[in-house]
Design a protein around this motif. Structure first.
Motif, short mmCIF file in Angstrom:
data_model
loop_
_atom_site.label_atom_id
_atom_site.label_comp_id
_atom_site.label_asym_id
_atom_site.label_seq_id
_atom_site.Cartn_x
_atom_site.Cartn_y
_atom_site.Cartn_z
N MET A 51 74.01 -44.37 79.56
CA MET A 51 73.86 -45.88 80.15
C MET A 51 73.41 -46.66 79.66
SD MET A 51 75.55 -43.93 82.23
CE MET A 51 76.42 -45.24 83.30
N ARG A 72 82.68 -49.44 81.80
CA ARG A 72 81.40 -49.76 82.85
C ARG A 72 82.03 -49.51 84.55
NH1 ARG A 72 76.97 -51.20 81.70
NH2 ARG A 72 76.63 -51.96 79.94
N SER A 76 80.60 -44.54 86.60
CA SER A 76 79.43 -44.08 87.28
C SER A 76 78.30 -43.46 87.54
CB SER A 76 79.60 -43.85 89.08
OG SER A 76 78.92 -44.19 90.00
N TYR A 77 76.61 -44.00 87.75
CA TYR A 77 75.44 -43.60 87.29
C TYR A 77 74.80 -43.10 88.95
CZ TYR A 77 70.66 -43.40 85.63
OH TYR A 77 69.11 -43.12 85.37
N PRO A 79 71.10 -41.96 89.77
CA PRO A 79 69.94 -41.87 88.63
C PRO A 79 68.96 -40.95 89.62
CG PRO A 79 70.09 -44.35 90.63
CD PRO A 79 71.28 -43.26 90.19
N MET A 98 76.17 -51.36 97.82
CA MET A 98 75.19 -51.92 96.33
C MET A 98 76.94 -50.52 94.91
SD MET A 98 71.67 -51.27 96.19
CE MET A 98 70.01 -52.63 97.16
N GLY A 99 77.38 -49.72 95.66
CA GLY A 99 78.44 -49.90 95.15
C GLY A 99 79.44 -50.54 94.23
N TYR A 101 79.09 -53.71 93.85
CA TYR A 101 78.64 -54.91 93.97
C TYR A 101 79.94 -54.99 91.87
CZ TYR A 101 74.70 -56.06 96.70
OH TYR A 101 74.47 -55.73 98.18
N LYS A 102 79.57 -55.51 91.16
CA LYS A 102 79.94 -55.67 90.43
C LYS A 102 79.76 -57.64 89.91
CE LYS A 102 84.24 -53.11 91.29
NZ LYS A 102 85.37 -53.18 91.97
N PHE A 147 72.47 -41.75 98.05
CA PHE A 147 73.09 -42.26 96.48
C PHE A 147 74.13 -41.46 95.82
CE2 PHE A 147 68.68 -42.61 93.43
CZ PHE A 147 69.13 -44.20 94.50
N ARG A 150 76.87 -43.64 96.82
CA ARG A 150 76.78 -45.35 96.74
C ARG A 150 77.71 -45.33 95.38
NH1 ARG A 150 71.59 -48.22 94.19
NH2 ARG A 150 71.60 -46.26 92.84
N SER A 151 77.21 -44.01 94.35
CA SER A 151 78.57 -43.74 93.40
C SER A 151 79.71 -43.02 93.81
CB SER A 151 77.98 -42.90 92.51
OG SER A 151 78.77 -41.72 92.41
N GLN A 154 81.82 -46.89 94.14
CA GLN A 154 82.71 -47.18 92.99
C GLN A 154 83.63 -46.96 91.79
OE1 GLN A 154 78.80 -46.77 90.48
NE2 GLN A 154 80.15 -47.45 88.86
N TYR B 176 69.51 -49.25 88.08
CA TYR B 176 71.41 -49.16 89.12
C TYR B 176 72.39 -50.45 88.58
CZ TYR B 176 75.77 -48.05 91.52
OH TYR B 176 76.70 -47.54 92.26
N LEU B 182 75.71 -56.07 86.36
CA LEU B 182 75.02 -56.52 86.56
C LEU B 182 74.61 -57.17 85.07
CD1 LEU B 182 73.93 -56.43 90.07
CD2 LEU B 182 75.57 -57.02 88.74
#
Lengths: 258, 431
Positions: A51, A72, A76-77, A79, A98-99, A101-102, A147, A150-151, A154, B176, B182
């Motif tokens: 990543m 990218r 999707s990651y 963590p 937050m997933g 956001y770009k 989590f 969130r992914s 994306q 993340y 970002l």
């Protein structure tokens, strides 16, 4: 069969000590792949190198045959759950958003369509009724599902998850497993770091067996034999660890020239 | 009273400048400090504040002027250098971040004091007042100062509004943020720059030594009142502004009182107040919950006394003397009396000629607790394979906490048992 992830001669150091040696493998698309190995075998480091969070000492990674920066948004990651402080002042919805956001919408505000997608993702992990809940009030399994939501928000093609089954309740485990199957049916690729051999055989189609070096990779039928498992779980290679120690001690480069 | 009126009329322009200036400084520092607080970099602000002193001195030595803008530029430069040095030390050496902060803070501050001393002895008359940077000079803020600070404050607010969601993400989960592409380095640079700016401006009011309080204390207090980042920042800013206001007021009423330290005192009172009195997260709320738990345990234990006596004599309605009740269980007399009084208010027990008896309401409640106790003993015995003589103490505590939902689940899972592991009958209410 197309390749989702390809690593080529990847050597990665942590605190100057190589923790992964010449990792060279391919992971096919459309499968659920498990990266398996004992504790301290470098699984998380491998994910971080893939990543782009750690710079490898040598070698490279290709994702869908391209550089990470070109693809990218398709990746999707997820963590490890413990890698963040869950006492952060935010709601479940805040985190899932937050997933969305770009880098391309740096100044833009979150739109209603983003909220819809986030809500849908929460629904998929059975957490929609918790969307206003404070993240500090969630159980471990619920945190993990947030989590993953969130992914999902994306909308990627490749999902890379770091130990999603650690410390979760039975309901979460089942929810994640159902989701993995659903994603596979939609043609998505899922790569999961996992340390538990017992369950690995049920969860995954394709296996990368790791212990600071690549022990084996292939479809699970080929990998799950006594010899290979013993090789991976039977301890580290003595000389290899000693060379690693030396490199750290003398602050030596891993390659003569970069 | 006259002071109060005069202060609030703001007829004195000086009062106006000082109050307004301090409020703006404290509010912007609180806003920026909220992110330092959440990123667990509380002490970095302190290091920046101390490192700004040599910058201020150098700016004065080079330019010979004391205008705030010039001094701020010097401040930003050394403030930034200190950040880079902290980062460099913890990255390239074995020293940890806290050690790096300690080293940088003291070295830069020492250098600042050296420069300050040499300026003061240089015979340059215009240097007077430079030492105010140590403890702040809120009381001598001028109109020009206010204009400069307010403009910087507005810029900081705009930057935070623009990058709000990105700052939120890099504070929560920077890895993340990197993975989704970002520009984390750039965002961190912006965040660091506005922190340095807020500190450079803030030390004019409270000085180098107290600056960390202006950054971190409002956020620490605000965190107790909300779970939302946006609300937290707004509350922190309100705390900052209020403290600026009252700090100015106190130093106005008592002319020998310095403004900066009073601002910090007010902030501390707000923060300590929050730690104590905030609902749910506050200490008082926690004590209250504990006190309520204790009360619940006591009341339920007293009810159980009546049940046990009733069970062994096969007469639940009988009147019991205090001594009889005390003989059943290891309970102090004073506690028993307190429990009985609480239950009496609740109509669960009644007093009749010096003896106590349990009402039907009380008996139902007693049955519920006894049932939970015995169900839990069953559960431990069957599911955790504990011997019957090992389950009682555990059940004594757990009986008080099991919710109705868990109760139903227990009943179902154990298939509505009639007797507990000690062969005592499990009482079910017939409703």
């Amino acid at each position: 069969m197309k390749t989702a992830i390809e690593t080529h001669n990847l050597t990665v150091s942590y605190n100057r000590r190589p923790v992964l040696w010449n990792i060279d493998f391919e992971i096919p698309t459309g499968q659920i792949t498990g990266i398996i190995g004992p504790n301290g075998s470098g699984k998380t480091t491998l994910l971080k190198a893939i990543m782009g969070l750690i710079k490898p000492s040598s070698g490279y990674t290709k994702l869908f045959n391209k550089d990470l920066n070109e693809v990218r948004e398709k990746i999707s990651y997820v963590p490890q759950r413990e890698s963040v402080d869950w006492d952060f002042p935010a709601s479940v919805m805040d985190i899932v958003l937050m997933g969305r956001y770009k880098s391309s919408n740096l100044f833009k505000r979150i739109k209603q369509s983003d909220r819809d997608i986030a809500a849908e993702a929460l629904e998929k992990v059975n957490m929609l009724e918790y969307s206003d809940r404070q993240i500090s009030q969630l159980s471990g399994g619920q945190q993990q599902r947030v989590f993953i939501a969130r992914s999902l928000a994306q909308g990627a093609d490749l999902y890379i998850m770091d130990e999603p089954f650690v410390g979760v309740d039975a309901a979460t485990e089942e929810a994640i497993l159902n989701l993995l199957t659903e994603m596979k049916n939609q043609g998505k690729t899922v790569v999961v770091v996992h340390h538990d051999l017992q369950t690995a055989k049920d969860y995954f189609d394709w296996i990368v067996l790791l212990n600071t070096r690549l022990v084996a990779t292939g479809p699970k039928e080929e990998i799950f034999n006594k010899k290979l498992l013993q090789e991976a779980y039977g301890g580290k290679l003595n000389v290899l660890s000693k060379v690693g120690e030396l490199i750290k001690e003398k602050d030596f480069p891993v390659r003569e020239r970069k | 009273m006259n002071d109060l009126f005069q202060f609030f009329s703001f007829s004195d322009p000086n009062v106006r400048y000082v109050t307004l200036g301090t409020m703006v400084l404290a509010a912007t520092a609180a806003m920026v400090g909220s992110f330092s607080f959440l990123r667990k970099r509380a002490l970095v602000g302190d290091a920046i504040a101390h490192s700004i002193l040599p910058g201020v001195c150098l700016a004065f030595m080079v330019s010979g002027s004391k205008t705030p803008l010039v001094l701020i530029i010097g401040a930003i430069i050394t403030g930034w250098i200190s950040l880079l040095v902290i980062d460099g030390i913890s990255r390239t050496t074995k020293l940890k971040n806290d050690a790096a902060i300690g080293i940088v803070l003291s070295v830069f501050f020492g250098l600042g004091i050296l420069l300050l001393t040499s300026i003061q002895h240089s015979g340059n008359a215009s240097q007077a007042g430079l030492d105010k940077f140590l403890f702040g000079k809120a009381a001598s803020l001028t109109k020009d100062d206010i204009i400069t600070f307010s403009s910087i404050g507005i810029v900081l607010i705009i930057v935070v509004l623009l990058f709000y969601k990105e700052f939120k993400l890099i504070s929560f989960n920077p890895d993340y943020a990197k993975v989704i592409g970002l520009p984390v380095k750039f965002l961190e640079f912006i965040l660091a720059t506005i922190t340095v700016l807020a500190v450079a401006v803030g030390i004019q009011a409270v000085g180098v030594v107290l600056m960390a309080a202006l950054l971190i204390t409002p956020a620490s207090g605000a965190r107790f009142w909300t779970h939302r980042l946006g609300n937290m920042i707004v509350i922190a800013m309100v705390f900052g502004a209020l403290s600026g206001f009252f700090g100015s007021y106190i130093s106005y009423v008592a002319p020998n009182m310095p403004t900066g330290p009073w601002v910090v005192m007010c902030l501390s009172i707000l923060a300590i107040g929050s730690i104590w009195f905030a609902p749910k997260r506050g200490m008082l709320a926690k004590y209250k919950i504990q006190a309520e738990n204790k009360k619940k345990i006591l009341v339920e234990n007293v009810l159980k006394l009546f049940y046990h006596l009733g069970e062994s004599s096969n007469n639940f309605e009988a009147e019991r003397s205090i001594d009889e009740l005390l003989a059943t269980r290891d309970l102090r007399k004073i506690e028993l009396n307190r429990g009985l009084q609480l239950l009496r208010k609740d109509n669960s027990v009644r007093l009749k000629e010096g003896n106590w008896y349990i009402t039907s309401k009380g008996l139902n409640e007693a049955k519920r607790v006894i049932k939970l106790h015995r169900l839990w003993e069953m559960y431990l015995n069957q599911r955790l394979k504990l011997e019957p003589d090992h389950v009682h103490n555990d059940a004594e505590a757990i009986e008080h906490i099991i919710t109705p939902e868990l109760e139903k689940q227990l009943e179902k899972e154990l298939n509505y048992p009639i007797k507990d592991p000690h062969e005592s009958i499990i009482p079910y209410n017939k409703d």
